[in-house]
Design an enzyme around this catalytic site. Structure first.
Site, mmCIF file in Angstrom:
data_model
loop_
_atom_site.group_PDB
_atom_site.id
_atom_site.type_symbol
_atom_site.label_atom_id
_atom_site.label_comp_id
_atom_site.label_asym_id
_atom_site.label_seq_id
_atom_site.Cartn_x
_atom_site.Cartn_y
_atom_site.Cartn_z
ATOM 1 N N GLU A 1 0.841 -1.194 0.000
ATOM 2 C CA GLU A 1 0.000 0.000 0.000
ATOM 3 C C GLU A 1 0.884 1.256 0.000
ATOM 4 O OE1 GLU A 1 -3.651 -0.442 2.358
ATOM 5 O OE2 GLU A 1 -3.381 1.631 2.952
ATOM 6 N N HIS B 1 6.674 -27.074 2.355
ATOM 7 C CA HIS B 1 5.889 -28.181 1.817
ATOM 8 C C HIS B 1 4.886 -27.680 0.779
ATOM 9 C CE1 HIS B 1 7.373 -31.035 4.878
ATOM 10 N NE2 HIS B 1 7.546 -29.913 5.552
ATOM 11 N N LYS C 1 -13.310 2.127 -1.776
ATOM 12 C CA LYS C 1 -14.327 2.571 -0.820
ATOM 13 C C LYS C 1 -15.473 3.267 -1.550
ATOM 14 C CE LYS C 1 -11.171 3.032 3.133
ATOM 15 N NZ LYS C 1 -10.825 3.720 4.363
HETATM 16 C C1 G6Q Z 1 -4.102 2.154 5.687
HETATM 17 C C2 G6Q Z 1 -5.230 2.365 4.792
HETATM 18 C C3 G6Q Z 1 -6.408 1.459 5.038
HETATM 19 C C4 G6Q Z 1 -7.253 1.858 6.249
HETATM 20 C C5 G6Q Z 1 -8.560 1.077 6.221
HETATM 21 C C6 G6Q Z 1 -9.426 1.393 7.400
HETATM 22 O O1 G6Q Z 1 -3.076 2.784 5.649
HETATM 23 O O2 G6Q Z 1 -5.576 3.686 4.737
HETATM 24 O O3 G6Q Z 1 -6.031 0.121 5.191
HETATM 25 O O4 G6Q Z 1 -6.565 1.631 7.421
HETATM 26 O O5 G6Q Z 1 -9.234 1.337 5.029
HETATM 27 O O6 G6Q Z 1 -9.711 2.741 7.458
HETATM 28 P P1 G6Q Z 1 -10.373 3.357 8.746
HETATM 29 O O7 G6Q Z 1 -9.452 3.165 9.876
HETATM 30 O O8 G6Q Z 1 -10.600 4.803 8.420
HETATM 31 O O9 G6Q Z 1 -11.654 2.615 8.957
#
Ligand code: G6Q
Length: 554
Positions: free
Chosen positions: A356, A387, A515
Site C-alpha cells: 500500500e 511443503h 471505498k
Molecule cells: C491504511 C489504509 C487502510 C485503512 C482502512 C481502514 O493505511 O488507509 O487500510 O486503514 O481502510 O480505514 P479506517 O481506519 O478509516 O476505517
C-alpha cells in the site's frame, strides 16, 4: 532532482549488474571466508545476516551512493522533524512519535512548531487505564459481570497490526480474556464470532480512523443490534462499546460515550497506526508493561535508523538490497518467511505496509515512473511453505529474494522441536544460496545404484541452480521489544525505498477508490431492476446476481 533512471549512479549500477549477474554466491563464499562478518549487522537482540545476497563490496558501495544521491539523510530528518512529507494529503508522517513516550526524558516531536508528545502520551495513558481496568476485572458489563471477550472491529490498518501483534505475543497475553478480530463485511465473520459470545461480558472496540469505512460501520451496527437485543437500554451501551478514531463526532453519533473514545491523528497513517490507540486490543491482551516494551523496541529501531551511518544501517541496507533485485535483476516479488508460528500474520501485515505504501506508478512530481517500484510481497510460515511453494523458490524461473525470520529460543523451548525447526532455516538458506550442481546430482544418483541411462534421464530435474538470495533475521526470542524493533525496521525499509523511487509512501488513493466504487453500486442492488450503467461484464454480473439471489437475505 534528476529522474532516477537518468542519474549517473543508476547507469553505474546497471553496468555493475552486467558484471555481477552471472557470478555465483557459491564462488563468492569460497573466495571470501569473512563474508558473513562483512555482511551482517546487529541491533540489540537481532542479528541481520545479508551475506547470502548477490553482492560484493563494490555493489554495496554503489547502492549506498544511490541512497546518498537520493538525499536520504535529509528525508529522514524531514520525517522525524514532522514536515508535511505526505504532500498529496498535506500531512506530516509522525508514527515515530508514538514510540517516544515510554522513553525516559522523551524528546519533543513537533508538527508546525507544536510538540505532539503531551497529547500522544496523554492518550497512551488513557489507553493503558482502560486496558488495565478490563484486565483486572474492574470494568464491568451491564449486569455487573467482568469482561471475558474483547472484539476489535476494524479493517486494513485498523485491523492487521493489532491482529498480527496479538498473535505474535500470545505467550505474553492474559489467559482468561479472549481477543477477537472482525474485519470482513461478509456476515459470516461477525456472526461466527458473536455466536460464541455472551453480550453481558463482551466489550467491542470500533477501530476506524475515519469512522466512515463501510465494512467497519456495518459490522459495528450489527454488533450494536446484537448487544441491544440483550441489554435493551441504549444508555448502557457505554459499558460495552469503545472507539478509536480521528472522527470523534461520528463515534459519538454512533452512541459511544465521549469518555470511551480514544483519539488518533491525521499524521498517523492507518498501516502505521498499531502504536497508537489502535493498539488498544494489544494492550488489553499483553498489558501496559509489555506494550511499553513493544514501543521501546520500535524506538530502538527508530534511533538506529536515524543515527547509524548508512553502511551499518539495517533498514537502509534492507531497502537497497530490495532495490538491487527489483530494479536491476528484474525480480518482481519478495517472500517473507517466518520460522516462528506466532508470526503467522506477519507476512499479511507487511503485505499491506509495503504494497500500500510503494505500489505506485506516479512519482512525487506527478510524473509516471519509468522504473519498477514496490514488489509483490507474499509469505507464510516458513515450515509450512517448504511443503508448498518453496518448489518455485528453488527451481522456478523467477528470482524471488526471501527474508527468513527465526527465534534462537522459543518461549517454551522444547529442544527437539526447536533444533529441528532451526535446522530447516539453516538448510533452506544454504540450499538456496548453493544450489546443487550437475556433478553433485550425478554423484548422488550414482550412489543410489542407478545406471548411466537412468541417471541421464533423471539428472536435469534434480539440479538446483542456487544463487537465490536470502536475508536471515535471527533474534533471541520473540518478545515484545524484539517484535517492535522488527516491525519498525520494515517500516523504515519501506520509507527508504519510497525515497529512492521518489514516491509518496504515505497516501493510498488505490484503496480509497474501492471505498467509493462499492458505495455507488450498493444503491443499485436495492431493487430488482436490471442495470445498464456499466460495461457489459459488470452489468452481466450484477444482473445475474439480482436474478438469482434469494428473496430474503441475498
Ligand atoms: C491504511 C489504509 C487502510 C485503512 C482502512 C481502514 O493505511 O488507509 O487500510 O486503514 O481502510 O480505514 P479506517 O481506519 O478509516 O476505517
Amino acid at each position: 532532482m534528476t529522474k532516477l533512471s537518468e542519474r549517473h549512479i543508476w547507469s553505474k549500477l546497471q553496468q555493475h549488474y552486467q558484471m555481477i549477474k552471472d557470478v555465483h554466491m557459491r564462488d563468492m563464499f569460497e573466495q571470501d571466508a569473512q563474508r558473513f562478518e562483512q555482511f551482517s549487522l546487529k541491533l540489540n537482540d537481532i542479528l541481520f545476516d545479508y551475506s547470502k545476497n548477490r553482492i560484493s563490496s563494490e555493489t554495496m558501495d554503489l547502492l549506498l551512493q544511490l541512497a546518498r544521491d537520493s538525499d536520504l539523510e535529509n528525508w529522514i530528518k524531514r520525517m522525524f522533524g514532522g514536515e508535511i512529507i505526505n504532500h498529496t494529503e498535506q500531512r506530516a508522517v509522525l508514527h515515530v512519535a508514538l514510540r517516544n513516550c515510554p522513553q525516559s526524558g522523551s524528546e519533543p516531536m513537533t508538527i508546525g512548531g507544536e510538540d505532539v508528545m503531551p497529547e500522544v502520551c496523554g492518550e497512551l495513558k488513557r489507553v493503558k487505564q482502560l486496558a488495565e481496568s478490563v484486565r483486572t476485572r474492574c470494568w464491568r458489563g451491564v449486569t455487573g459481570q467482568p469482561i471475558t471477550d474483547v472484539v476489535n472491529i476494524g479493517i486494513g490498518g485498523s485491523h492487521l497490526g493489532p491482529l498480527m501483534a496479538t498473535e505474535a505475543l500470545r505467550p505474553y497475553a492474559i489467559r482468561d480474556l479472549h481477543i477477537h478480530y472482525v474485519s470482513n463485511i461478509d456476515e459470516n465473520h461477525i456472526n461466527d464470532t458473536l455466536e460464541t459470545l455472551n453480550p453481558e461480558t463482551t466489550l467491542f472496540i470500533v477501530s476506524s480512523k475515519s469512522f466512515t469505512t463501510q465494512d467497519t460501520m456495518v459490522n459495528a451496527m450489527t454488533a450494536r443490534k446484537w448487544l441491544l437485543r440483550k441489554i435493551e437500554d441504549e444508555s448502557e451501551l457505554h459499558r460495552h462499546f469503545v472507539a478509536v478514531t480521528a472522527n470523534i463526532e461520528a463515534a459519538m453519533a454512533f452512541g459511544i460515550a465521549e469518555a470511551n473514545v480514544f483519539k488518533m491523528w491525521d499524521w498517523v497513517g492507518g498501516r502505521y497506526s498499531m502504536w497508537s490507540a489502535i493498539g488498544l486490543s494489544i494492550v488489553i491482551a499483553i498489558g501496559s508493561e509489555n506494550f511499553d516494551a513493544l514501543l521501546q523496541g520500535a524506538y530502538a529501531a527508530d534511533q538506529h535508523f536515524r543515527h547509524t551511518p548508512f553502511e551499518q544501517n539495517i533498514p537502509v541496507i534492507m531497502a537497497l538490497l530490495g532495490i538491487w533485485y527489483n530494479n536491476f535483476f528484474g525480480s518482481e516479488a519478495i517472500a517473507i518467511l517466518p520460522y516462528d508460528q506466532h508470526l503467522h500474520r506477519f507476512p499479511a501485515y507487511l503485505q499491506q505496509a509495503d504494497m500500500e505504501s510503494n505500489g505506485k506508478a506516479v512519482d512525487r512530481d506527478g510524473q509516471a515512473v519509468d522504473y519498477s517500484t514496490g514488489p509483490i510481497l507474499f509469505g507464510e510460515i516458513g515450515i509450512a511453505s517448504q511443503h508448498a511453494f518453496y518448489q518455485l523458490l528453488h527451481q522456478g524461473t523467477k528470482l524471488v529474494p526471501a527474508d527468513m525470520l527465526a527465534p534462537i529460543s522459543n518461549f517454551r523451548c522444547i529442544a527437539e522441536h526447536h533444533r529441528a525447526l532451526m535446522s530447516n532455516v539453516f538448510a533452506q538458506t544454504e540450499a538456496m544460496m548453493k544450489g546443487k550442481t550437475r556433478d553433485e546430482v550425478y554423484a548422488e544418483l550414482k550412489a543410489t545404484g542407478l545406471n548411466e541411462q537412468e541417471i541421464e534421464k533423471l539428472l536435469p530435474y534434480k539440479i538446483f541452480p542456487g544463487n537465490r538470495p536470502t536475508n536471515t533475521f535471527l533474534f533471541k526470542t520473540l518478545d515484545p521489544k524484539t517484535l517492535g524493533s522488527l516491525i519498525a525496521l520494515y517500516e523504515h525499509k519501506i520509507f527508504v525505498q519510497g525515497v529512492i523511487w521518489n514516491l509518496n509512501s504515505f497516501d493510498q488513493w488505490g484503496v480509497e477508490l474501492g471505498k467509493h466504487l462499492a458505495t455507488s453500486i450498493l444503491h443499485e442492488l436495492n431493487d430488482l431492476q436490471p442495470v445498464r450503467s456499466h460495461d457489459s461484464s459488470t452489468n452481466g454480473l450484477i444482473n445475474y446476481y439480482k436474478a438469482n439471489r434469494p428473496l430474503k437475505g441475498g
